[in-house]
Design an enzyme around this catalytic site. Structure first.
Site, PDB file in Angstrom:
ATOM      1  N   ASN B 286      -5.308 -76.317   7.662  1.00 27.26           N
ATOM      2  CA  ASN B 286      -6.187 -76.946   8.634  1.00 27.26           C
ATOM      3  C   ASN B 286      -6.430 -78.437   8.420  1.00 27.26           C
ATOM      4  O   ASN B 286      -6.651 -79.172   9.384  1.00 27.26           O
ATOM      5  CB  ASN B 286      -7.536 -76.239   8.643  1.00 27.26           C
ATOM      6  CG  ASN B 286      -7.570 -75.073   9.619  1.00 27.26           C
ATOM      7  OD1 ASN B 286      -8.525 -74.328   9.659  1.00 27.26           O
ATOM      8  ND2 ASN B 286      -6.540 -74.906  10.436  1.00 27.26           N
ATOM      9  N   TRP B 324      -8.931 -81.364  11.413  1.00 29.35           N
ATOM     10  CA  TRP B 324     -10.379 -81.194  11.218  1.00 29.35           C
ATOM     11  C   TRP B 324     -10.821 -79.736  11.390  1.00 29.35           C
ATOM     12  O   TRP B 324     -11.987 -79.433  11.306  1.00 29.35           O
ATOM     13  CB  TRP B 324     -11.155 -82.071  12.212  1.00 29.35           C
ATOM     14  CG  TRP B 324     -10.837 -83.516  12.099  1.00 29.35           C
ATOM     15  CD1 TRP B 324     -11.469 -84.438  11.309  1.00 29.35           C
ATOM     16  CD2 TRP B 324      -9.804 -84.232  12.798  1.00 29.35           C
ATOM     17  NE1 TRP B 324     -10.888 -85.672  11.476  1.00 29.35           N
ATOM     18  CE2 TRP B 324      -9.872 -85.580  12.377  1.00 29.35           C
ATOM     19  CE3 TRP B 324      -8.829 -83.872  13.733  1.00 29.35           C
ATOM     20  CZ2 TRP B 324      -9.004 -86.556  12.864  1.00 29.35           C
ATOM     21  CZ3 TRP B 324      -7.978 -84.847  14.213  1.00 29.35           C
ATOM     22  CH2 TRP B 324      -8.065 -86.171  13.774  1.00 29.35           C
ATOM     23  N   ASP B 325      -9.933 -78.850  11.731  1.00 26.29           N
ATOM     24  CA  ASP B 325     -10.277 -77.462  12.044  1.00 26.29           C
ATOM     25  C   ASP B 325     -11.238 -77.385  13.220  1.00 26.29           C
ATOM     26  O   ASP B 325     -12.214 -76.639  13.205  1.00 26.29           O
ATOM     27  CB  ASP B 325     -10.882 -76.738  10.823  1.00 26.29           C
ATOM     28  CG  ASP B 325     -11.030 -75.232  11.055  1.00 26.29           C
ATOM     29  OD1 ASP B 325     -10.271 -74.688  11.876  1.00 26.29           O
ATOM     30  OD2 ASP B 325     -11.922 -74.625  10.447  1.00 26.29           O
ATOM     31  N   VAL B 326     -10.981 -78.166  14.230  1.00 25.46           N
ATOM     32  CA  VAL B 326     -11.807 -78.084  15.436  1.00 25.46           C
ATOM     33  C   VAL B 326     -11.080 -77.207  16.470  1.00 25.46           C
ATOM     34  O   VAL B 326     -10.712 -77.657  17.562  1.00 25.46           O
ATOM     35  CB  VAL B 326     -12.175 -79.475  15.991  1.00 25.46           C
ATOM     36  CG1 VAL B 326     -13.290 -80.082  15.181  1.00 25.46           C
ATOM     37  CG2 VAL B 326     -10.980 -80.410  16.026  1.00 25.46           C
ATOM     38  N   THR B 445     -16.110 -78.536  11.225  1.00 26.28           N
ATOM     39  CA  THR B 445     -15.609 -77.216  11.605  1.00 26.28           C
ATOM     40  C   THR B 445     -16.692 -76.336  12.218  1.00 26.28           C
ATOM     41  O   THR B 445     -16.413 -75.446  13.008  1.00 26.28           O
ATOM     42  CB  THR B 445     -14.956 -76.530  10.384  1.00 26.28           C
ATOM     43  OG1 THR B 445     -14.485 -75.255  10.770  1.00 26.28           O
ATOM     44  CG2 THR B 445     -15.930 -76.358   9.221  1.00 26.28           C
TER      45      THR B 445
END
Lengths: 117, 643
Positions: B286, B324-326, B445
């Site tokens: 991620n 950013w793991d969005v 996140t």
């Protein structure tokens, strides 16, 4: 009155601690108020049952109970517990009665001493 | 009162530790969009397949909501801690004159809608099997044959997924497994994933339903390995469980460089066009993308596919080269927007970034402009962050472009720890890349908008959504150092995730001081209302209350939320979601709280609203989620006006 208030605080804290519908189940906040209630009970029992206490112990107990009442009231406010806040109000009245009554007693004692002089 | 609370807090130095738990949230398919459901059922996770979370019920109004009382409650017994720690974010269904709910022990409860008495229980038997992703469930799906065969069972079915990749199908009237569905009522979806399969996929989210097709995504683990199970979505025959189609999200030539980019959140469907809308999550690993620099157009995107074939109709990437793991993390909400006298078939894609992307759902073109803006470059060797990212100004994002200032209270009580820490970090607003020295991720996140998404009143196009305000700290650790510190562990103390196979390990830290207090200014969460015909914000209010050690923090601070709102025709919003384990009714016009009630744990999904025998019910699954608070429960609770 202080004894009654401390019993109420302990009872409602224990109830809150074990009741999901209060939103306070298992929380440290009601553990704290329960312990505070217990300490207030012990202090007030000492006041009631040991009339010939020394001046230092008298002052310590009076100040401790007042601090207990104030901090428990704040805790009750943040716990959103009207019962705790109401009980602390009762305790505060009891504390005032005790302090005023004690001051009056001491005043009479002083007058009596002065009369003997 | 609020000011008093703040003063008392400051005076006493309360270690609120407010967001210590920040770690780490139908109408039948044949109904049109405009009016929602007339039958006042709730036959899908999002209320209907369009994920509108809207009910035409009118019995409970802003005037009488204060009179709501508990009508019934049910404890399923399916709650656990430790090795059997549960995460229950289910929305019950109301259809077939029955309330259906899935549990994190992978049971289906069929319940009488007016009493809460259990009609039947189906136990999948999955609890005893290995749980590589924990015990999680977000409910069940329901399908009914358009032309039911008389005298035959399984003409109406309920489905539940397990975290071992099994999909169970049972008869909706009896709870008996449907023998014709897969093998004795069980489809082993995991068996379809043959490429780079590292673990069993988690069927946490119930499938979407279009005619006789189930559309199914899955949840995975995208922090620990570079190459993970590659994202797939399946079209499944609702009767037989046969695989109809597979949509592969990651290009074949990238399968050795990345994985996941799966669809773990809800999927919405347009019953008129037969399009299914997929919110696609981030690729693995991620937080470092140096091994996956090639363009992957369906990743961190909203993708429209034909529900019966899986053929892609359009795709719009909402984050380029996500590091950013969005994840795109909620089912798009479908509505028909009236803009300048023109009716536009649209969808709203709420996001962790706080952007609300409003797209033409037939074409993917923006209804309100999307602008590519320059964003900060990465300073990490090997990483190449995207030079631009998509921004939307209208509707106004649910969170600002820059992270909140340091909280004076948290800073003073920690002797300047917060401000000193922030000064050491990269903090350049949105899309500040992860760095070796550490970066403030804003949004991080947690989001932004969590997986519940928003709700819409399709008669007025008023849209309501809850949003979190949570910066976190992202730090990349060069592989040699990571190996030295953590060995071959895939997860470690301090929020460590290995990202094994890549050049960097990763550490996620909550931006909290030594006392556990949030280092940033509140609010921590808000509830917002928009007019989607104009894109204008109607109102925004801090929502919920932080509760720590039982103490409630000021209402003006709001709460981090997981869960979502629903809207009724009478102008009431119902929502749980907050850390304080309360469920609330909110006035749709003003955002004012009309009623609140304590439940056993945070209700981390939207409730179901239905009318049965002339009485309107609102049902919450109060399951809790360890990301919010440790308080978990198995309570299913219904509220209604007194008889």
């Amino acid at each position: 009155m202080i004894i009654l208030a401390s019993l109420i605080v302990m009872a409602i804290s224990v109830y809150d601690y074990y009741s999901p519908e209060t939103g306070l189940i298992g929380t440290g906040g009601v553990e704290t108020t329960a312990v505070a209630g217990l300490l207030m009970l012990l202090a007030s029992l000492t006041l009631a049952l040991k009339p010939n206490r020394g001046r230092f112990l008298q002052g310590f107990l009076i100040v401790s109970i007042l601090l207990d009442i104030l901090l428990s009231s704040v805790a009750g406010y943040f716990l959103e517990s009207p019962v705790i806040m109401a009980a602390e109000a009762v305790a505060l009245i009891g504390w005032l009665v005790n302090v005023i009554g004690d001051a009056a007693d001491r005043s009479i004692e002083t007058d009596e001493v002065e009369d003997e002089d | 009162m609020k000011t008093e609370k703040k003063l008392i807090l400051a005076a006493l130095g309360f270690t609120a530790a407010a967001a210590a738990a920040l770690l780490s949230f139908s109408a039948t398919a044949q109904n049109g969009l405009a009016g929602g459901s007339d039958s006042q059922t709730w036959d899908a996770f999002g209320g209907n397949q369009q994920a509108q979370k809207y009910s035409t019920a009118t019995q409970i109004t802003p005037d009488n909501a204060k009179n709501l009382k508990k009508a019934w409650e049910l404890h399923t017994g399916d709650v656990g801690s430790g090795a059997h720690y549960t995460t229950w974010g289910a929305t019950p269904l109301f259809v077939n004159n029955t309330v259906y709910v899935g549990t994190p022990f992978y049971k289906i409860f069929a319940v009488e809608p007016d009493t809460g008495k259990t009609k039947w229980v189906y136990d999948s038997g999955a609890l005893g099997k290995s749980q590589n992703q924990g015990l999680k469930n977000r409910g069940v799906a329901y399908w009914a044959a358009a032309a039911p065969a008389a005298g035959q069972s399984c003409q109406k079915m309920v489905y539940i997924g397990t975290m071992q990749g099994e999909l169970h199908g049972v008869d909706a009237d009896t709870g008996k497994p449907c023998a014709g569905f897969g093998k004795n009522g069980v489809v082993d979806v995991n068996a379809w994933l043959t490429t780079n399969s590292k673990w069993k996929i988690g069927l946490i989210q119930p499938p979407a339903v279009y005619k006789d097709t189930l559309i199914l995504g899955w949840a995975g683990d995208d922090w620990t390995l570079k190459t993970e199970n590659p994202g797939t979505v399946y079209g499944i025959d609702a009767r037989t469980g046969a695989l109809k189609w597979t949509f592969n999200i990651i290009p074949p030539d990238q399968l050795n460089n990345t994985g996941t980019a799966n669809v773990w959140a809800g999927i919405s469907v347009d019953p008129e066009t037969g399009l299914a809308f997929l919110p696609v999550s981030s690729p693995s690993p991620n937080y470092y993308g140096g091994d996956r620099l090639k363009e992957m157009p369906y990743v961190t995107a909203t993708v429209a596919v034909k529900a019966e074939t899986g053929e892609v109709v359009w795709a719009r990437q909402l984050v380029h080269h996500d590091i950013w793991d969005v994840d795109i993390n909620s089912a798009p909400t479908l509505l028909d927007i009236d803009k300048n006298g023109q009716k536009i078939p649209a969808l709203i894609q709420a996001t962790k970034m706080g952007f609300l992307f409003v797209l033409n759902r037939n074409t993917g073109e923006p209804v309100y402009p999307i602008v590519e803006k320059p964003v900060p470059a990465s300073d990490v060797p090997g990483e190449v962050a995207s030079r631009t990212q998509p921004y939307v100004a209208t509707p106004r994002p649910t969170i600002p472009d820059t992270s909140p200032p340091v909280s004076m209270l948290a800073d003073i009580t920690s002797f300047g720890q917060c401000s000193r820490w922030k000064a050491r970090l990269r903090d350049e607003g949105r899309y500040t890349p992860p760095s070796i020295k550490g970066s403030i991720a804003w949004p991080a996140t947690v989001g932004g908008v969590e997986w519940g998404g928003g709700a819409v009143d399709p008669t007025t196009n008023t849209y309501v959504v809850n949003s979190d305000h949570v910066p976190q700290v992202y730090t990349l650790i060069p592989r040699a150092e990571a190996d030295k510190l953590y060995g071959d562990k895939l997860r470690g103390a301090g929020g460590y995730a290995a990202q094994a196979g890549s050049a960097y390990g990763f550490k996620l830290e909550n931006f909290l001081n030594i006392w556990g207090m949030p280092c940033w200014e509140p609010p921590y969460g808000t509830l917002l209302s928009y007019d989607m015909n104009t894109g204008k914000l109607n109102w925004e209010k801090p929502f919920g209350q932080v509760q720590k050690y039982g103490f409630y923090m000021p209402e003006s601070w709001g709460s981090v939320t997981i869960g979502a709102p629903v809207i009724t025709k009478s102008g009431v919003v119902f929502i749980g979601a907050s850390m304080d384990s309360r469920v609330r009714a909110v006035d749709l016009k003003t955002g004012n709280v009309l009623w609140k009630h304590i439940v056993d744990a945070p209700a981390v999904a939207q409730p179901a609203v239905y009318t049965y025998k002339g009485r309107q019910y609102v049902v919450f699954a109060a399951g809790g989620n360890g990301i919010l608070t440790p308080r978990l429960s198995d309570q299913l609770v219904a509220f209604a006006l007194p008889n």
